[in-house]
Structures are given as C-alpha cells and as structure tokens.
Design a protein around this motif. Structure first.
Motif, PDB file in Angstrom:
ATOM      1  N   THR A 248       0.993  -1.263  -0.002  1.00 19.52           N
ATOM      2  CA  THR A 248      -0.094  -0.029   0.015  1.00 19.52           C
ATOM      3  C   THR A 248       0.967   1.294   0.034  1.00 19.52           C
ATOM      4  O   THR A 248       0.533   2.204  -0.706  1.00 19.52           O
ATOM      5  CB  THR A 248      -1.106  -0.193   1.230  1.00 19.52           C
TER       6      THR A 248
ATOM      7  N   VAL B  99       1.902   1.838  -3.610  1.00 22.93           N
ATOM      8  CA  VAL B  99       0.592   2.243  -4.192  1.00 22.93           C
ATOM      9  C   VAL B  99       0.642   3.842  -3.997  1.00 22.93           C
ATOM     10  O   VAL B  99       0.426   4.693  -5.157  1.00 22.93           O
ATOM     11  CB  VAL B  99      -0.594   1.601  -3.767  1.00 22.93           C
TER      12      VAL B  99
ATOM     13  N   ALA C  49      -0.741   0.781  -9.995  1.00 24.12           N
ATOM     14  CA  ALA C  49      -1.265   0.627  -8.548  1.00 24.12           C
ATOM     15  C   ALA C  49      -2.609  -0.351  -8.329  1.00 24.12           C
ATOM     16  O   ALA C  49      -2.738  -0.977  -7.317  1.00 24.12           O
ATOM     17  CB  ALA C  49      -1.740   2.257  -8.244  1.00 24.12           C
TER      18      ALA C  49
ATOM     19  N   LEU D 137      -3.025  -3.479  -5.706  1.00 17.63           N
ATOM     20  CA  LEU D 137      -4.007  -3.480  -4.750  1.00 17.63           C
ATOM     21  C   LEU D 137      -4.983  -4.812  -4.932  1.00 17.63           C
ATOM     22  O   LEU D 137      -5.107  -5.472  -4.058  1.00 17.63           O
ATOM     23  CB  LEU D 137      -5.088  -2.421  -4.864  1.00 17.63           C
TER      24      LEU D 137
ATOM     25  N   TYR E 241      -6.537   2.538   0.485  1.00 18.91           N
ATOM     26  CA  TYR E 241      -5.678   3.165  -0.756  1.00 18.91           C
ATOM     27  C   TYR E 241      -6.679   2.812  -1.878  1.00 18.91           C
ATOM     28  O   TYR E 241      -6.442   3.173  -2.975  1.00 18.91           O
ATOM     29  CB  TYR E 241      -4.671   2.215  -0.572  1.00 18.91           C
TER      30      TYR E 241
ATOM     31  N   LEU F  25      -6.987   5.409  -4.694  1.00 17.44           N
ATOM     32  CA  LEU F  25      -6.889   5.297  -6.077  1.00 17.44           C
ATOM     33  C   LEU F  25      -8.141   5.809  -6.990  1.00 17.44           C
ATOM     34  O   LEU F  25      -7.900   6.423  -8.031  1.00 17.44           O
ATOM     35  CB  LEU F  25      -6.631   3.692  -6.427  1.00 17.44           C
TER      36      LEU F  25
END
Length: 310
Positions: free
Chosen positions: A54, A57, A70, A74, A94, A98
């Motif tokens: 994360t 990310v 990203a 995830l 996260y 995003l």
C-alpha cells in the motif's frame, strides 16, 4: 552477517523509502518498497507485504499517475488477509485513494466509508480520522461541500484544542486546505452550493502552525507546510508582503523543502510577482517550476506552470 533487509525488512518502508519519497526521489523509493515486498513474501509476512504494497501504491499515485500498476498491486493483496481488520482498512483506504485520483468519486466514497467502518470496529479513532479526512475531500469533489466541512468539523470536535496533539494538527491542515481549494474555485468565479467562504481558514492554519511549533515539534515539515498555506491565504487576501514573509519563514527553517513544497514555493513566488505586476520575473519562477515538475514526474504541477506561462 545479515543485511538490514533480512533483519527488519520494514526498515525499507518505514524510513529509507519515506525519506526518498519526501525528497522527490520516487524511483529510489519504489525500488526500496519492491525489495521489501519481495522479502515479506519470502518470509510469508503477509501483514508486512500489505503495509509496504500500500505504501508503494501511494508512491505510484503521487508520482507519474501510474494508476494501472497501482490497481494491480491492490488486486494482488486484497484477498491475503480478508479477516484481518487492519489489513482490510489499508486495502479499502488505498482503493479509495486510487479511485479518487482517477476521479471515480462514487467508488472512492464506497471504499473510504468502509475504511472508516473498519477503523471504528478496531476502535482506532486515529485511523478513522485519516480515512474520514480523505472521505471529506471526496465529498467536496462531488459537490457535497457542506457534508465535507461538517465531517472535518466533526473530526476536529473529537480532537479538542486542550492538550491537542499531532492528529489535530493534521486535521487542521486538511480542513484548511479544503477551504483553500474552495477559495481557489471562488476566485475563478464559481462557488459550490453550501460553501461558506466566511470560514476562518487563516485561524485554522495558525492553530496548526502553533501545534507544529510546540506539541508536534518533531514534525518540521508540517511547520513549513502551514507557513506555505498561510502564504497562499495572504495571496487571496491580496496581501503580497505578508505572503512573502510567510514564504521566507518557510524557506529559512533548517529543514530543506520537500519536492512538493519546492513546487509549491515556485507557485507562491510566481503569484506574488504577478500580484505586484512583475510578470517577466513571475514567468521565470514558473519556468523553474515546470523543469522541477518534469524531473520529478509531477504532471499536474508541470501543466499549471505551462498554463501560467502561456
């Protein structure tokens, strides 16, 4: 002789990568996070893998708009520890970031609400404060500015000034920033329904600055950020000398400005110069801002610099 990675792989994420990230070295930070993730997988440290994935990310979202990568990262961790509430919180948080960066605001709201729910179940108000603050920004992005401000004010009411610590400092920064964004929109001739522009953003930033200088003295970067925010507020007040003074204080602090703060400082200098009719000098500031943004892979800042120079 074991390496630092073998003894404690999380050192990569918690110290080295964060430092590289802050100093505008996204590729170096990314390399470190990927090494840490590989070591977590090798040792079957699932929670460590989720933590550093994360974090990676975040780097990808902040540098270069690498949304596809990203999203894949995830997806790779979302089923690792489905019953582990803290991990579920991180994945939803996260995913929400995003979705927010890709302007899928409906999905951002869905994930961030669930992140806050997980934080509530864990009885971790600080984590809920993090997700609630991003949720508040997302609400504002969908035009629900009244709901956004109310969520920020609810968070601040749960962190009273008496004996306030760093969580209130961060909340004040985000609360003030959302109001500042609305002032930016207002200066372009628009106003979101429910936005009360009489809100005292300057007082919020001054209180945050005071906390950064006292209770949270270990966070010098936040002190610089509040000073830069106050410079922007002064520009909106058309008080260019006051803005220049705040900017000077930020630059005189012992800590070097981070990559984003340097971009910000160029923009503030450019605005001050334009506000005093020095357009040629302002263009030089924005030219430097454009070069820095290009080197650090920050397309939004580069675009702003190019537009102002046009």
């Amino acid at each position: 002789q074991k390496t630092a990675y073998e003894i404690m792989p999380s050192l990569v994420g918690s110290e080295m990568c964060i430092r590289d990230r802050a100093m505008g070295k996204p590729f170096k930070a990314e390399e470190g996070y990927r090494k840490a993730i590989a070591l977590h997988r090798e040792s079957k440290n699932l929670s460590g893998e989720i933590n550093d994935t994360t974090a990676l990310v975040y780097v990808l979202l902040q540098n270069g708009r690498r949304f596809g990568e990203a999203r894949k990262l995830l997806e790779s961790i979302k089923e690792l520890l489905p019953q582990h509430t803290n991990s579920a919180y991180l994945v939803h948080y996260y995913q929400g970031l995003l979705a927010r960066r890709t302007e899928n605001h409906r999905m951002a709201l869905w994930h961030l609400k669930r992140a806050s729910l997980h934080a509530t179940r864990m009885n971790k108000p600080q984590l809920r404060g993090f997700s609630d603050q991003v949720l508040a920004h997302s609400l504002a992005s969908t035009g629900r500015i009244k709901d956004s401000i109310e969520l920020f004010e609810k968070g601040l009411s749960e962190l009273p000034p008496e004996g306030a610590g760093c969580p209130r400092m961060y909340m004040l920064g985000n609360y003030g920033w959302e109001i500042l964004l609305q002032l930016e929109i207002l200066s372009n001739g628009y106003q979101a329904p429910g936005f009360e522009h009489s809100l005292d953003v300057e007082s919020a930033f001054k209180e945050g600055l005071s906390l950064a200088q006292t209770n949270c003295k270990g966070h010098p970067k936040e002190e610089q950020t509040f000073l830069l925010n106050l410079a922007l507020v002064a520009i909106h007040q058309n008080k260019m000398e006051k803005a220049r003074n705040y900017l000077g204080q930020a630059e005189l602090l012992g800590e070097r400005l981070t990559f984003r703060q340097r971009l910000w400082a160029y923009d503030i200098k450019g605005r001050i110069l334009m506000g005093t009719g020095q357009y040629h000098l302002a263009n030089k500031q924005y030219s430097q801002m454009e070069t820095l943004a290009e080197d650090g892979i920050h397309p939004e800042a580069r675009w702003r610099a190019m537009i102002v120079q046009a």
